[in-house]
Design a protein around this motif. Structure first.
Motif, PDB file in Angstrom:
ATOM      1  N   THR A 171       0.849  -1.186   0.000  1.00  0.00           N
ATOM      2  CA  THR A 171       0.000   0.000   0.000  1.00  0.00           C
ATOM      3  C   THR A 171       0.886   1.237   0.000  1.00  0.00           C
ATOM      4  N   ILE A 172       0.789   2.021  -1.032  1.00  0.00           N
ATOM      5  CA  ILE A 172       1.593   3.241  -1.168  1.00  0.00           C
ATOM      6  C   ILE A 172       0.653   4.439  -1.136  1.00  0.00           C
ATOM      7  N   LEU A 173       0.988   5.396  -0.292  1.00  0.00           N
ATOM      8  CA  LEU A 173       0.158   6.588  -0.105  1.00  0.00           C
ATOM      9  C   LEU A 173       0.878   7.831  -0.609  1.00  0.00           C
ATOM     10  N   THR A 174       0.134   8.706  -1.222  1.00  0.00           N
ATOM     11  CA  THR A 174       0.635  10.056  -1.490  1.00  0.00           C
ATOM     12  C   THR A 174      -0.463  11.040  -1.114  1.00  0.00           C
ATOM     13  N   VAL A 175      -0.062  12.178  -0.557  1.00  0.00           N
ATOM     14  CA  VAL A 175      -1.002  13.191  -0.069  1.00  0.00           C
ATOM     15  C   VAL A 175      -0.824  14.455  -0.895  1.00  0.00           C
ATOM     16  N   LEU A 176      -1.897  14.910  -1.495  1.00  0.00           N
ATOM     17  CA  LEU A 176      -1.858  16.089  -2.354  1.00  0.00           C
ATOM     18  C   LEU A 176      -2.690  17.212  -1.743  1.00  0.00           C
ATOM     19  N   THR A 177      -2.133  18.404  -1.702  1.00  0.00           N
ATOM     20  CA  THR A 177      -2.863  19.585  -1.223  1.00  0.00           C
ATOM     21  C   THR A 177      -2.898  20.693  -2.258  1.00  0.00           C
ATOM     22  N   ASP A 178      -2.271  20.439  -3.418  1.00  0.00           N
ATOM     23  CA  ASP A 178      -2.146  21.478  -4.440  1.00  0.00           C
ATOM     24  C   ASP A 178      -2.187  20.835  -5.821  1.00  0.00           C
ATOM     25  N   ALA A 179      -2.828  21.498  -6.749  1.00  0.00           N
ATOM     26  CA  ALA A 179      -2.941  20.955  -8.108  1.00  0.00           C
ATOM     27  C   ALA A 179      -1.600  20.909  -8.822  1.00  0.00           C
ATOM     28  N   ASP A 180      -0.606  21.636  -8.332  1.00  0.00           N
ATOM     29  CA  ASP A 180       0.705  21.672  -8.981  1.00  0.00           C
ATOM     30  C   ASP A 180       1.611  20.507  -8.593  1.00  0.00           C
ATOM     31  N   GLN A 181       1.128  19.571  -7.785  1.00  0.00           N
ATOM     32  CA  GLN A 181       1.958  18.462  -7.329  1.00  0.00           C
ATOM     33  C   GLN A 181       1.932  17.289  -8.306  1.00  0.00           C
ATOM     34  N   GLN A 182       1.992  17.603  -9.584  1.00  0.00           N
ATOM     35  CA  GLN A 182       1.898  16.581 -10.620  1.00  0.00           C
ATOM     36  C   GLN A 182       3.083  15.620 -10.576  1.00  0.00           C
ATOM     37  N   LYS A 183       4.286  16.152 -10.351  1.00  0.00           N
ATOM     38  CA  LYS A 183       5.465  15.285 -10.322  1.00  0.00           C
ATOM     39  C   LYS A 183       5.412  14.326  -9.140  1.00  0.00           C
ATOM     40  N   GLN A 184       4.871  14.791  -8.023  1.00  0.00           N
ATOM     41  CA  GLN A 184       4.725  13.902  -6.865  1.00  0.00           C
ATOM     42  C   GLN A 184       3.782  12.747  -7.198  1.00  0.00           C
ATOM     43  N   LEU A 185       2.680  13.053  -7.845  1.00  0.00           N
ATOM     44  CA  LEU A 185       1.740  12.001  -8.240  1.00  0.00           C
ATOM     45  C   LEU A 185       2.381  11.048  -9.240  1.00  0.00           C
TER      46      LEU A 185
END
Length: 277
Positions: free
Chosen positions: A5-19
């Motif tokens: 299970t891998i989690l990523t947390v996004l708070t901004d639409a600019d976090q495309q590279k993180q996704l």
């Protein structure tokens, strides 16, 4: 043993590279990706004049709800064509409640993939999210300076200082260490009176070797004031594409005021860093 299970947390639409990095890591591990989209209300209602707080508070919450919904929709559009298992959820929180929500999500994840919380371009709430995953969630966190690219994890460097935090990071990183072509246990200026004074890194190397890890030890002098600078330079010298290290051996307050290896590495890391405590 692996990351399921891998989690990523996004708070901004600019976090495309993180996704994108989370997607790449999920595909590599044949895992399930859990994307948590957050709308964060940054208002402090106590700072408004009497009678205005309720209106401002409601408006801020409405904006956060709309932002979370829009972010979730974008993520779903991005993930629809992917060939991985995934789920997306969204929530709204005020700044004070962010840590609790992220911590609960991270607690049941094997790995949290995030971008650097400091430096130019860092999302507003990235620091709080990172610390929540490490402290409230007790989860290993993979900090990716840019987008995660393959090949990844072939040459791994472990920052070893005999601390509990460093050992926790090594244990959490075992799936990646076993898969690596080579691993270097890097020891910087070991104490002559420490428990490993006669063989710094030797016990760890033995433990990893029994797991099938191809590990070797490098003992370095402290030639620069900041440990993080030495680690970054060493990673460049040996061509490491990943670093494993313990997080916050000192308190968060002390590192925020005086600095520390964790705080500096979170800002200056040139390669992905897996941290745990």
């Amino acid at each position: 043993m692996g990351y399921k299970t891998i989690l990523t947390v996004l708070t901004d639409a600019d976090q495309q590279k993180q996704l994108d990095s989370a997607i790449a890591m999920t595909r590599r591990e044949d895992a399930h990706l859990d994307v948590f989209c957050m709308g964060v209300d940054h208002t402090q209602s106590g700072y408004y004049y009497a009678g205005a707080s309720a209106y401002v508070f409601q408006e801020s919450i409405d904006k956060a709800v709309a932002a979370a919904g829009e972010l979730e929709e974008r993520v779903r559009d991005r993930l629809d064509p992917e060939d991985i298992r995934w789920s997306v959820d969204s929530a709204v929180a005020q700044v004070g409640g962010l840590s609790t929500l992220v911590g609960m999500r991270a607690r049941y994840s094997d790995l949290v993939v995030l971008s650097r919380p400091y430096g130019e371009g860092a999302p507003t709430d990235a620091e709080a999210v990172t610390e929540a995953a490490l402290f409230e969630g007790s989860a290993p966190v993979l900090i990716v300076p840019d987008a995660l690219k393959e090949p990844f994890g072939r040459k791994v460097m472990i920052a070893w200082n005999q601390s509990n935090e460093a050992l926790a990071a090594v244990r959490r990183a075992l799936p990646l260490l076993i898969a690596a072509d080579s691993v270097e246990i890097t020891v910087i200026d070991p104490s002559p009176s420490g428990p490993e004074r006669s063989d710094p890194g030797g016990a760890l190397c033995q433990m990893l070797t029994r797991h099938g890890v191809r590990a070797e030890i490098a003992v370095l002098a402290r030639t620069q004031p900041l440990v993080s600078d030495i680690l970054n330079r060493r990673a460049t010298e040996i061509g490491a594409d990943m670093l494993v290290m313990g997080a916050y051996g000192h308190s968060r307050f002390r590192e925020a005021i005086l600095g520390g290896a964790t705080r500096n590495m979170l800002e200056k890391a040139q390669v992905p860093v897996l941290m745990a405590r």
